[in-house]
Each structure stands twice: as structure tokens, then as C-alpha cells.
Design an enzyme around this catalytic site. Structure first.
Site, PDB file in Angstrom:
ATOM      1  CB  SER A   1      43.450  27.529  12.470  1.00 57.68           C
ATOM      2  OG  SER A   1      43.252  26.158  12.214  1.00 57.68           O
TER       3      SER A   1
ATOM      4  CE1 TYR B   1      38.185  27.837  13.957  1.00 58.95           C
ATOM      5  CE2 TYR B   1      39.461  26.223  12.726  1.00 58.95           C
ATOM      6  CZ  TYR B   1      39.319  27.052  13.820  1.00 58.95           C
ATOM      7  OH  TYR B   1      40.314  27.115  14.769  1.00 58.95           O
TER       8      TYR B   1
HETATM    9  N1  LIG Z   1      42.001  23.887  19.770  1.00 58.38           N
HETATM   10  C1  LIG Z   1      42.491  23.724  18.551  1.00 58.38           C
HETATM   11  O1  LIG Z   1      42.699  22.576  18.093  1.00 58.38           O
HETATM   12  C2  LIG Z   1      42.807  24.923  17.710  1.00 58.38           C
HETATM   13  C3  LIG Z   1      43.535  24.734  16.526  1.00 58.38           C
HETATM   14  C4  LIG Z   1      43.833  25.828  15.728  1.00 58.38           C
HETATM   15  C5  LIG Z   1      43.423  27.092  16.114  1.00 58.38           C
HETATM   16  N2  LIG Z   1      42.708  27.251  17.255  1.00 58.38           N
HETATM   17  C6  LIG Z   1      42.299  28.610  17.598  1.00 58.38           C
HETATM   18  O2  LIG Z   1      42.854  28.941  18.851  1.00 58.38           O
HETATM   19  C7  LIG Z   1      42.046  29.937  19.506  1.00 58.38           C
HETATM   20  C8  LIG Z   1      41.767  29.473  20.913  1.00 58.38           C
HETATM   21  O3  LIG Z   1      41.086  28.222  20.836  1.00 58.38           O
HETATM   22  P1  LIG Z   1      40.972  27.218  22.075  1.00 58.38           P
HETATM   23  O4  LIG Z   1      41.333  25.870  21.598  1.00 58.38           O
HETATM   24  O5  LIG Z   1      41.648  27.779  23.276  1.00 58.38           O
HETATM   25  O6  LIG Z   1      39.376  27.240  22.239  1.00 58.38           O
HETATM   26  P2  LIG Z   1      38.471  27.509  23.520  1.00 58.38           P
HETATM   27  O7  LIG Z   1      37.073  27.352  23.076  1.00 58.38           O
HETATM   28  O8  LIG Z   1      38.980  26.695  24.664  1.00 58.38           O
HETATM   29  O9  LIG Z   1      38.792  29.048  23.832  1.00 58.38           O
HETATM   30  C9  LIG Z   1      38.249  30.113  23.082  1.00 58.38           C
HETATM   31  C10 LIG Z   1      37.936  31.239  24.033  1.00 58.38           C
HETATM   32  O10 LIG Z   1      37.413  32.347  23.287  1.00 58.38           O
HETATM   33  C11 LIG Z   1      36.319  32.897  24.005  1.00 58.38           C
HETATM   34  N3  LIG Z   1      35.371  33.567  23.126  1.00 58.38           N
HETATM   35  C12 LIG Z   1      34.620  33.001  22.156  1.00 58.38           C
HETATM   36  N4  LIG Z   1      33.807  33.932  21.609  1.00 58.38           N
HETATM   37  C13 LIG Z   1      34.062  35.102  22.252  1.00 58.38           C
HETATM   38  C14 LIG Z   1      33.549  36.415  22.128  1.00 58.38           C
HETATM   39  N5  LIG Z   1      32.583  36.714  21.254  1.00 58.38           N
HETATM   40  N6  LIG Z   1      34.050  37.373  22.942  1.00 58.38           N
HETATM   41  C15 LIG Z   1      35.010  37.085  23.851  1.00 58.38           C
HETATM   42  N7  LIG Z   1      35.549  35.861  23.998  1.00 58.38           N
HETATM   43  C16 LIG Z   1      35.062  34.888  23.215  1.00 58.38           C
HETATM   44  C17 LIG Z   1      35.668  31.686  24.667  1.00 58.38           C
HETATM   45  O11 LIG Z   1      34.836  32.062  25.766  1.00 58.38           O
HETATM   46  C18 LIG Z   1      36.866  30.844  25.064  1.00 58.38           C
HETATM   47  O12 LIG Z   1      37.314  31.136  26.373  1.00 58.38           O
HETATM   48  C19 LIG Z   1      40.798  30.099  18.619  1.00 58.38           C
HETATM   49  O13 LIG Z   1      40.927  31.220  17.808  1.00 58.38           O
HETATM   50  C20 LIG Z   1      40.813  28.822  17.781  1.00 58.38           C
HETATM   51  O14 LIG Z   1      40.129  28.996  16.561  1.00 58.38           O
HETATM   52  C21 LIG Z   1      42.411  26.199  18.058  1.00 58.38           C
END
Ligand SMILES: NC(=O)c1ccc[n+]([C@@H]2O[C@H](COP(=O)([O-])OP(=O)(O)OC[C@H]3O[C@@H](n4cnc5c(N)ncnc54)[C@H](O)[C@@H]3O)[C@@H](O)[C@H]2O)c1
Length: 265
Positions: free
Chosen positions: A155, A168
Site C-alpha cells: 500500500s 496498518y
Molecule cells: N482498498 C484500498 O483502498 C487498498 C489500498 C491499498 C492497499 N490495499 C490492500 O489491498 C489488499 C486487498 O484489499 P481490498 O481492498 O480488496 O480489501 P477487501 O477487504 O475487499 O479484501 C481483502 C480480502 O482478504 C481476505 N482476508 C482477510 N483476512 C484473511 C485471512 N486471515 N485469511 C484469508 N483471507 C483473508 C478477506 O476475506 C477479503 O476477501 C489488502 O492487502 C489491502 O491492505 C487496499
């Protein structure tokens, strides 16, 4: 396991018809999330076979309509379950060419004195240990193959600080360091490891963070972006697809930022 036609309608690049990932197997953690699903759709549209992993408590089948995917359940924090999803992927496909090591949580939004220690431990379990364990079990497969591309989801929180986000921020800085280390260990085997650093993505995770930080909506976040808008999940997916493909064949240990310029100034 679910099956169905890939939805390629949102991929309008030249690669849409070229299928540059034909014959490749892509293993994706956090599959059921916004970024995981968008990336699965795009990699499938470009020809990859998709194996999606998400937490056992999540009904990934309910959100996988339109994506041709083999679904596996695992908690990425549990070593036996990580070993299990990698072994199951190998049983299903016999190879892992792309590993999108993407599952993550946002944790608490609180100042350091108020940050619950349990949340600190939990976010490190998922975002750091989970990513580490994925590497621990996928790297040997790719090293035996002497090929593969790994993309760890970090991120912009892995590049800069932000108030009230200590858990985070620390976890994503750790993902960057881990990615660089893994890149060095994997390079002699012809295996590449890069990290992707999304900024403010129009998604469930950002909306929840914004609300917990006390803002009414995401508009102030969009205003802070030089490009004056949030990223779409498809824009993150395209960066991942590039790192997954041979178009990035000389890139390893790279931190690819997809943030509309937020971290530039
Ligand atoms: N959405 C944003 O703005 C953003 C920005 C920067 C980085 N990210 C990163 O992108 C990645 C995906 O985020 P997203 O926006 O799709 O979020 P999201 O919450 O929609 O998806 C995350 C997924 O990870 C799964 N997960 C969480 N804990 C778990 C575990 N212990 N075992 C197995 N699966 C697990 C969840 O069930 C979910 O389906 C993450 O690493 C997040 O930190 C997101």
C-alpha cells in the site's frame, strides 16, 4: 469450485484478445475482496487459470459469479492452512506461475496510545505473517519450476506514515521489506518478486477507514490526490497483471505505486 465464463468487459487493453497469460496458473489470496476479484477477472481475461483463496468464514462462491475460478478456503495466518492451500493448488494445477499474495485487513484507526494491542497482533498476523507464510510455501514451488512471478500487496501505507493508522502502516512497511528480501532470495532461480502499492482505492476497505477516521465520505481523500479521484480496482489489477506478465521480465524487488500521485510531493 465454481465455473463460468470470464467477464472481460472491463478490460479494454490490447492484451484483451492476445491472452498473454495463456497456460499460466495464478494463485490469488484475498480472492473474494474487491482487489482480489478485479485482478482475478483481468488475469482470467488474459488467459490465466485462476485459483482463489479466501478465509473459511467467507462465502467466496457467492461473489465469484462470472469468474472461472477454483476456490480454496484457508486462513492465511495459519501455517498448516497455508501449506494446505499451496498443496491443493498444486494438486489441482500442477504448477503455480503467478502468486498474488494479497489478503489483508485494515485494522483499527486510533492513535498509538489508544491502539488496541489485540488489533496490533491481528493486523500483523494477517498482513505480515500471512504474506510471509505465502512466500514460505510458494517460493519452493516456483524455485523448483525455475520460473514464476509473485506480487505482494502492500500500500502507500508501506511508503509513508499516516496518523491513527500505526498498525496498518507498520504492517505494509514490513511487506515492502519482505518483498525486497524475497526478490533477492528468488532471483537466482529466475523467480521475480515485486510489491504493488495502491493509494486510495474506491472500495469497501477505504470507505470503512474513512468513516472510522470521522470523515463523512471519501471526497476529501479524492481531493488530496493530484489526479483528483480515487483509483478503481481495475487500475490496481492492471498494475498487478503487468507485474505478473513477461512484460515486466526484468523487474524484481520493485515497489509499483498506483496512487494518482499522492506520494509524489
Ligand atoms: N482498498 C484500498 O483502498 C487498498 C489500498 C491499498 C492497499 N490495499 C490492500 O489491498 C489488499 C486487498 O484489499 P481490498 O481492498 O480488496 O480489501 P477487501 O477487504 O475487499 O479484501 C481483502 C480480502 O482478504 C481476505 N482476508 C482477510 N483476512 C484473511 C485471512 N486471515 N485469511 C484469508 N483471507 C483473508 C478477506 O476475506 C477479503 O476477501 C489488502 O492487502 C489491502 O491492505 C487496499
Amino acid at each position: 469450485m465454481t465455473s463460468g465464463r470470464s467477464d472481460i468487459s472491463d478490460d479494454r487493453t490490447m492484451f484483451e484478445t492476445a491472452k498473454p497469460l495463456a497456460g499460466r496458473v495464478a494463485l490469488i489470496t484475498g480472492f473474494a475482496g474487491h482487489i482480489g476479484r478485479a485482478t482475478a477477472r483481468l488475469l482470467a481475461a488474459r488467459g490465466a487459470r485462476i485459483i482463489g483463496v479466501d478465509h473459511p468464514a467467507v462465502d467466496a462462491a457467492a461473489v465469484s459469479e462470472g469468474i472461472d475460478v477454483t476456490l480454496l478456503s484457508a486462513d492465511v495466518c495459519e501455517e498448516d492452512q497455508v501449506r494446505g492451500y499451496v498443496e491443493a493448488a498444486m494438486q489441482v494445477s500442477g504448477q503455480i506461475d503467478i502468486f498474488f499474495n494479497n489478503a489483508g485487513i485494515e485494522g483499527a484507526q486510533a492513535s498509538i496510545p489508544d491502539y488496541p494491542t489485540a488489533d496490533f497482533k491481528r493486523i500483523f498476523a494477517v498482513n505480515v505473517l500471512g504474506v510471509f507464510l505465502g512466500l514460505k510455501y510458494v517460493l519452493p514451488v516456483m524455485q523448483r519450476q525455475r520460473s514464476g512471478s509473485i506480487i505482494n500487496t502492500a500500500s502507500i501505507a508501506g511508503l509513508v506514515g499516516a496518523a491513527n493508522m500505526s498498525g496498518y502502516i507498520m504492517s505494509k512497511h514490513a511487506v515492502l521489506g519482505l518483498s525486497r528480501t524475497a526478490a533477492l532470495e528468488a532471483a537466482p532461480f529466475g523467480v521475480r518478486v515485486n510489491s504493488v502499492h495502491p493509494g486510495f482505492v474506491d472500495s469497501r476497505m477505504l470507505t470503512d477507514i474513512v468513516h472510522r477516521l470521522g470523515a463523512a465520505d471519501t471526497s476529501s481523500f479524492a481531493d488530496a490526490v493530484p489526479l483528483k479521484r480515487l483509483a478503481t480496482v481495475d487500475e490496481v489489477a492492471r498494475a498487478v497483471a503487468f507485474l505478473a506478465s513477461d512484460d515486466s521480465s526484468y523487474m524484481t524487488g520493485h515497489a509499483m505505486v498506483v496512487d494518482g500521485g499522492v506520494t509524489v510531493g
